[in-house]
Write a protein that holds these residues in place. Structure first.
Motif, mmCIF file in Angstrom:
data_model
loop_
_atom_site.group_PDB
_atom_site.id
_atom_site.type_symbol
_atom_site.label_atom_id
_atom_site.label_comp_id
_atom_site.label_asym_id
_atom_site.label_seq_id
_atom_site.Cartn_x
_atom_site.Cartn_y
_atom_site.Cartn_z
ATOM 1 N N HIS A 117 0.861 -1.176 0.000
ATOM 2 C CA HIS A 117 0.000 0.000 0.000
ATOM 3 C C HIS A 117 0.905 1.236 0.000
ATOM 4 O O HIS A 117 1.627 1.486 0.962
ATOM 5 C CB HIS A 117 -0.920 -0.005 1.223
ATOM 6 N N GLY A 118 0.846 1.983 -1.111
ATOM 7 C CA GLY A 118 1.836 3.027 -1.329
ATOM 8 C C GLY A 118 1.859 4.122 -0.286
ATOM 9 O O GLY A 118 2.913 4.679 0.021
ATOM 10 N N ASN A 119 0.710 4.478 0.278
ATOM 11 C CA ASN A 119 0.719 5.574 1.254
ATOM 12 C C ASN A 119 0.973 5.076 2.678
ATOM 13 O O ASN A 119 0.981 5.864 3.614
ATOM 14 C CB ASN A 119 -0.564 6.414 1.165
ATOM 15 N N GLU A 120 1.165 3.759 2.826
ATOM 16 C CA GLU A 120 1.635 3.235 4.119
ATOM 17 C C GLU A 120 3.151 3.245 3.982
ATOM 18 O O GLU A 120 3.800 2.229 3.777
ATOM 19 C CB GLU A 120 1.021 1.866 4.356
ATOM 20 N N SER A 121 3.667 4.461 4.114
ATOM 21 C CA SER A 121 4.927 4.792 3.460
ATOM 22 C C SER A 121 6.174 4.493 4.270
ATOM 23 O O SER A 121 7.263 4.441 3.724
ATOM 24 C CB SER A 121 4.895 6.286 3.127
ATOM 25 N N SER A 122 6.043 4.277 5.582
ATOM 26 C CA SER A 122 7.258 4.134 6.397
ATOM 27 C C SER A 122 8.033 2.878 6.038
ATOM 28 O O SER A 122 9.245 2.818 6.187
ATOM 29 C CB SER A 122 6.913 4.126 7.890
ATOM 30 N N SER A 123 7.316 1.850 5.552
ATOM 31 C CA SER A 123 8.004 0.573 5.422
ATOM 32 C C SER A 123 9.071 0.590 4.330
ATOM 33 O O SER A 123 10.097 -0.070 4.461
ATOM 34 C CB SER A 123 7.009 -0.563 5.221
ATOM 35 N N THR A 124 8.864 1.332 3.246
ATOM 36 C CA THR A 124 9.898 1.399 2.212
ATOM 37 C C THR A 124 11.170 2.043 2.770
ATOM 38 O O THR A 124 12.283 1.616 2.468
ATOM 39 C CB THR A 124 9.369 2.157 0.980
ATOM 40 N N GLU A 125 10.997 3.066 3.618
ATOM 41 C CA GLU A 125 12.170 3.667 4.286
ATOM 42 C C GLU A 125 12.814 2.613 5.204
ATOM 43 O O GLU A 125 14.042 2.475 5.246
ATOM 44 C CB GLU A 125 11.754 4.885 5.135
ATOM 45 N N ALA A 126 11.967 1.861 5.892
ATOM 46 C CA ALA A 126 12.491 0.834 6.815
ATOM 47 C C ALA A 126 13.239 -0.255 6.065
ATOM 48 O O ALA A 126 14.162 -0.871 6.610
ATOM 49 C CB ALA A 126 11.339 0.217 7.624
ATOM 50 N N SER A 127 12.864 -0.500 4.806
ATOM 51 C CA SER A 127 13.544 -1.566 4.058
ATOM 52 C C SER A 127 15.034 -1.231 3.906
ATOM 53 O O SER A 127 15.883 -2.123 3.959
ATOM 54 C CB SER A 127 12.890 -1.758 2.690
ATOM 55 N N MET A 128 15.345 0.060 3.729
ATOM 56 C CA MET A 128 16.760 0.459 3.571
ATOM 57 C C MET A 128 17.509 0.252 4.884
ATOM 58 O O MET A 128 18.624 -0.261 4.916
ATOM 59 C CB MET A 128 16.845 1.938 3.153
ATOM 60 N N GLN A 129 16.847 0.661 5.966
ATOM 61 C CA GLN A 129 17.450 0.537 7.289
ATOM 62 C C GLN A 129 17.665 -0.941 7.634
ATOM 63 O O GLN A 129 18.699 -1.322 8.180
ATOM 64 C CB GLN A 129 16.492 1.200 8.294
ATOM 65 N N THR A 130 16.687 -1.779 7.282
ATOM 66 C CA THR A 130 16.765 -3.215 7.568
ATOM 67 C C THR A 130 17.900 -3.847 6.767
ATOM 68 O O THR A 130 18.679 -4.644 7.288
ATOM 69 C CB THR A 130 15.413 -3.880 7.213
ATOM 70 N N LEU A 131 18.005 -3.464 5.508
ATOM 71 C CA LEU A 131 19.103 -3.941 4.667
ATOM 72 C C LEU A 131 20.445 -3.598 5.317
ATOM 73 O O LEU A 131 21.335 -4.439 5.448
ATOM 74 C CB LEU A 131 19.001 -3.281 3.284
ATOM 75 N N TYR A 132 20.557 -2.366 5.749
ATOM 76 C CA TYR A 132 21.802 -1.883 6.332
ATOM 77 C C TYR A 132 22.162 -2.643 7.614
ATOM 78 O O TYR A 132 23.286 -3.124 7.778
ATOM 79 C CB TYR A 132 21.677 -0.383 6.603
ATOM 80 N N TYR A 133 21.204 -2.781 8.508
ATOM 81 C CA TYR A 133 21.494 -3.482 9.769
ATOM 82 C C TYR A 133 21.828 -4.947 9.549
ATOM 83 O O TYR A 133 22.712 -5.511 10.181
ATOM 84 C CB TYR A 133 20.321 -3.355 10.744
ATOM 85 N N LEU A 134 21.079 -5.593 8.638
ATOM 86 C CA LEU A 134 21.337 -7.019 8.415
ATOM 87 C C LEU A 134 22.745 -7.244 7.859
ATOM 88 O O LEU A 134 23.367 -8.256 8.144
ATOM 89 C CB LEU A 134 20.291 -7.612 7.469
ATOM 90 N N LEU A 135 23.244 -6.296 7.112
ATOM 91 C CA LEU A 135 24.575 -6.465 6.520
ATOM 92 C C LEU A 135 25.678 -5.974 7.446
ATOM 93 O O LEU A 135 26.857 -6.188 7.178
ATOM 94 C CB LEU A 135 24.649 -5.720 5.183
ATOM 95 N N THR A 136 25.290 -5.301 8.502
ATOM 96 C CA THR A 136 26.322 -4.764 9.384
ATOM 97 C C THR A 136 26.133 -5.318 10.784
ATOM 98 O O THR A 136 26.700 -6.346 11.127
ATOM 99 C CB THR A 136 26.265 -3.217 9.383
ATOM 100 N N LYS A 137 25.252 -4.715 11.549
ATOM 101 C CA LYS A 137 25.154 -5.062 12.970
ATOM 102 C C LYS A 137 24.557 -6.454 13.216
ATOM 103 O O LYS A 137 24.799 -7.061 14.241
ATOM 104 C CB LYS A 137 24.335 -4.001 13.688
ATOM 105 N N ASN A 138 23.727 -6.953 12.311
ATOM 106 C CA ASN A 138 23.091 -8.259 12.518
ATOM 107 C C ASN A 138 23.578 -9.293 11.522
ATOM 108 O O ASN A 138 22.865 -10.244 11.183
ATOM 109 C CB ASN A 138 21.573 -8.121 12.430
#
Ligand SMILES: [Zn+2]
Length: 821
Positions: A117-138
């Protein structure tokens, strides 16, 4: 953000060396994540950047484009060793589809889907953060886990929202709800280009995004699938376990593991002091969601909901007086995502063992679904089953006992050539049951969605279910071959399936003249039922018309029969008034909203999509705010979709519509658009009222449970059709209609009740309908036609275009345009 950093600090030490060079989303984008909306292209840029930096850990897969040409893409991330062997791991996971798997995969596969759902917009931003953490801290979680991240399932909708917000936002943002940046304009960013809800389309695949995604999903078959959403701004976070009802094919393990994932999420949320709830809403039943569809393919399929949505923007004060910020919303979705990966990683072995069990069909009792009916409809169903990788077969004559869907009892049935068989002796047997069963068994009737969707009714086929052995032969699509016939004076083809309508539309666009018969005709050996298309050679003005005709017939797999004489053995001759030329109609549709009216974007979008992508016929889109100054005389047909209409029903607008109809206009009203005309002078449609039975006293706590007695969320009704009426050409005397609304209308006094509900026994209703509301439907109108002066009005009480999946209803719309004059 501090809390989050604190959270993952434990895992930080092991992978610090890898992470030290990788830029975080904030560093890459140049703003603190959550303080601006990232455009879809920026999100893609970040994923590209990360993949370039860590090519041994991440693979990007582009899997196509949206209708507005935005890229669809997902990232596969894991440890270096796993990525090296990724193809082997993927194939070994697919071994579960063999009844005797050669090997069992031992890695967990987790698929995270953002912003369907395009206007449930936080999750696309969270996808970048999740990518970053999984490759670094987790990073350690990736040792035994493959994580697939699709940052945005609906890029067109998400950019519609983000671009709009970026245009109107104030600086700094205003958290007061009254500010313009919290009031998204029609149609909002939730849906895709054609305004479809992609989270209702996983099974039906009517939209390009769904179809392309499912192909990729089938290549991986993840063990866990999370669909990230947002809900109202006053709600706390929601995660698994899901609410009842669960479909009965869902296994004990799937239920248990939902709980395990929920428990781990809860642990993190508790530590942070973030409120959440589980199992109250969002059931697991309707098969076309991002949680249920994966569940029916063996995954732990889940919906996560964060407070937010199109109203929220960068920050908004909610009813508890808290400032709900995008920064917080992103943080919650990031933590729940990583926590889910963690639980999956800890249980990788068990996930795989249970996955094998889910798909295994040896030692299971086999049932066979047998489908009988029109060959083109069967072909169409076949195409659908192929997309879902469901096996089906042809069969030959065989007498057996089987349960008949239409009669709702066991009968003796002889299978026919052309019938197809869908057995449950296949790995996707649970999905087969969910899609084909006549009635869904509910563990609870308070559901979020429709309660019936059985494929035989969707495609207008007769169906039988048997546990007897049925002969299975390889399925071959019947390809039609047509030959030029010099001695023919005309060609003809029957009219009963959407392929016929597409064929007609393509002929009209190429200036080929087509007639249709309003009465049955027998000519030579050829029988043409009402509504058949007749292409008379003497009518044609286009050179090489036969070449075009045969080419298009091949395109749409149409069988053309020859007519050798204008005199018919029975029924009208070809030159009769009853063999009418089909006119190219100018069709318009209302869209948009203004102060007093709002067109249903879903209904409007489904009709738009149908004209553009299926029928390929021109449709003129009118903005409702221009209604007063538009001259309707330019149009032959006006479609008013479902919606809420105030001023369109006032005297001035109504007179405008009425005089246009008198002069020959055809108006098509869907669902609540009928209310514009009901109980108004000059129209015979009337709202049906029922005597409310005495109010029962109910405990406060039980109020919603009691309300379900007045409830219809979507059920299939058998209705009676006047098959002699042009609106019903191509249909038989019975039709199964999907009813999604309790609005009912009296039968028309002056007009044709082309579709109506007569009797109401349990055989005629499939799905859940509340007891108190049931009687309302008796003797009610479903499809109506009224002549007014020189024009017509057509009432579609049931939405034949609902989510565009009810294939068997679409010909009513085509008939209403071309066959009613
Ligand atoms: Zn949503």
């Amino acid at each position: 953000m501090k809390q989050l950093l604190h959270f993952f600090i434990i895992a930080l030490i092991s992978s610090y060396s890898i992470s030290q060079n990788l830029k975080s989303p904030s560093e890459f984008l140049g703003y603190e994540i959550g303080t601006e909306y990232s455009r879809h292209s920026q999100v893609i840029d970040y994923f590209e950047y990360v993949t370039k930096q860590m090519s041994e850990n991440v693979i990007l897969n582009y899997y196509g484009e949206t209708y507005e040409r935005r890229p669809l893409m997902y990232a596969v991330l894991s440890s270096k060793n796993n990525i090296k062997d990724i193809e082997e791991i993927r194939l070994s996971n697919l071994e579960v589809l063999n009844d005797k798997p050669k090997s069992i995969n031992n890695k967990a596969i987790v698929w995270l889907s953002y912003s369907v759902h395009g206007n449930e917009s936080s999750s696309t931003e969270a996808s970048m953060q999740t990518l970053y953490y999984l490759l670094t801290k987790n990073y350690d979680l990736l040792e035994n886990t493959i994580v697939i991240i699709d940052p945005c399932l609906n890029p067109d909708g998400r950019d519609r929202y983000a671009n709009w917000y970026n245009q109107v936002r104030t600086m700094p943002y205003t958290s007061d709800k009254i500010s313009k940046e919290h009031s998204e304009p029609w149609p909002g960013g939730r849906a895709n280009h054609y305004l479809f809800d992609l989270n209702r389309d996983w099974a039906w695949l009517t939209q390009i995004e769904s179809e392309l995604r499912l192909k990729e999903y089938q290549r991986w078959l993840p063990h866990v699938h999370v669909d990230f959403h947002e809900q109202g701004i006053d709600e706390p976070y929601y995660f698994a376990p899901a609410a009842e009802p669960y479909h009965e094919v869902i296994t004990k393990w799937q239920r248990e593991f939902q709980q395990a994932i929920g428990n781990n999420n809860a642990r993190y949320f508790d530590k942070n002091g973030w409120l959440y709830f589980t199992k109250e809403f969002f059931d697991l039943l309707y098969p076309s969601y991002g949680d249920t569809y994966p569940t029916y393919l063996g995954a732990i399929g889940m919906t996560y909901e964060q407070a937010g949505g199109g109203i929220a923007g960068l920050g908004i004060i909610n009813s508890e007086g808290n400032n709900l910020t995008l920064v917080d919303r992103i943080e919650h979705h990031t933590v729940s995502g990583i926590s889910t990966v963690e639980t999956s990683s800890l249980n990788a072995e068990k996930l795989n063992n249970e996955f094998v069990k889910f798909f295994s069909y040896k030692d299971k009792k086999t049932r066979n679904y047998i489908l009988n009916g029109d060959k083109d409809k069967i072909n169409k169903l076949g195409e659908f089953l192929k997309k879902h990788k469901i096996d089906f077969y042809s069969t030959k004559e065989q007498k057996l006992n089987a349960f008949s869907y239409n009669e709702n009892k066991s009968v003796s049935y002889t299978t026919k050539q052309g019938d197809i068989v869908v057995p449950t002796s296949q790995s996707r047997r649970k999905l087969v049951d969910v899609l084909f069963e006549r009635t869904t068994k509910l563990s609870d009737s308070v559901t979020y969605d429709i309660t019936a969707w059985s494929l035989p009714y969707v495609y207008g086929l007769n169906s039988y279910l048997t546990d007897k052995e049925v002969k299975k032969l390889d399925y071959k699509k019947n390809e039609k071959v047509n030959l030029h016939d010099k001695s023919a004076i005309a060609y003809a083809t029957i009219w009963n399936e959407i392929g016929d309508a597409k064929f007609l539309s393509s002929l009209l666009s190429k200036n080929i003249r087509v007639r249709h018969n309003k009465k049955d005709i027998q000519t030579g050996n050829l029988y043409l039922s009402k509504g058949s298309m007749i292409i008379y050679k003497g009518d044609q003005v286009v050179e090489n018309f036969e070449e075009i005709l045969f080419k298009e017939a091949k395109n749409f797999n149409i069988e053309l029969s020859s007519i050798y004489s204008g005199i018919s053995n029975s029924g009208p001759d070809l030159g009769s008034d009853s063999v009418e030329l089909i006119k190219n109609k100018k069709v318009a549709i209302l869209s948009g909203n203004n102060n007093q009216n709002s067109v249903s974007s879903l209904n409007y979008g489904s009709i738009w999509h149908f004209f553009e992508q299926e029928l390929k016929y021109p449709l003129i889109h009118l903005n409702i705010k221009d209604f007063n100054r538009i001259s309707l005389d330019k149009f032959d047909v006006l479609i008013i979709p479902d919606g809420y209409y105030g001023s369109i029903g006032n005297e001035r607008s109504l007179n405008k519509i009425k005089s246009w109809i008198y002069k020959g206009g055809n108006l098509i009203a869907f669902e609540d658009a009928i209310k514009i005309f009901s109980d108004k002078e000059g129209f015979s449609v009337k709202i049906k009222k029922i005597n409310d039975s005495k109010k029962q006293e109910v405990n406060f706590e039980n109020i919603s449970r009691n309300n379900i007695q007045n409830y219809l969320s979507g059920a299939i009704f058998k209705i009676k059709i006047d098959e002699t009426h042009p609106l019903a050409f191509g249909y038989g005397s019975e039709y199964y209609s999907l009813k999604t609304s309790t609005s009912t209308y009296e039968l028309l006094d002056y007009g044709f009740n082309v579709g109506k509900i007569e009797s109401l026994n349990n055989n005629n209703i499939i799905g859940f309908v509340g007891d108190k509301v049931k009687n309302k439907f008796k003797n009610s109108l479903v499809f109506g036609h009224e002549r007014i002066g020189g024009g017509n009005i057509i009432y579609f009480v049931d939405n034949i275009m609902f989510r565009s999946f009810w294939e068997n209803g679409k010909m009513f719309l085509v008939n209403s345009i071309f066959y009613i004059n």
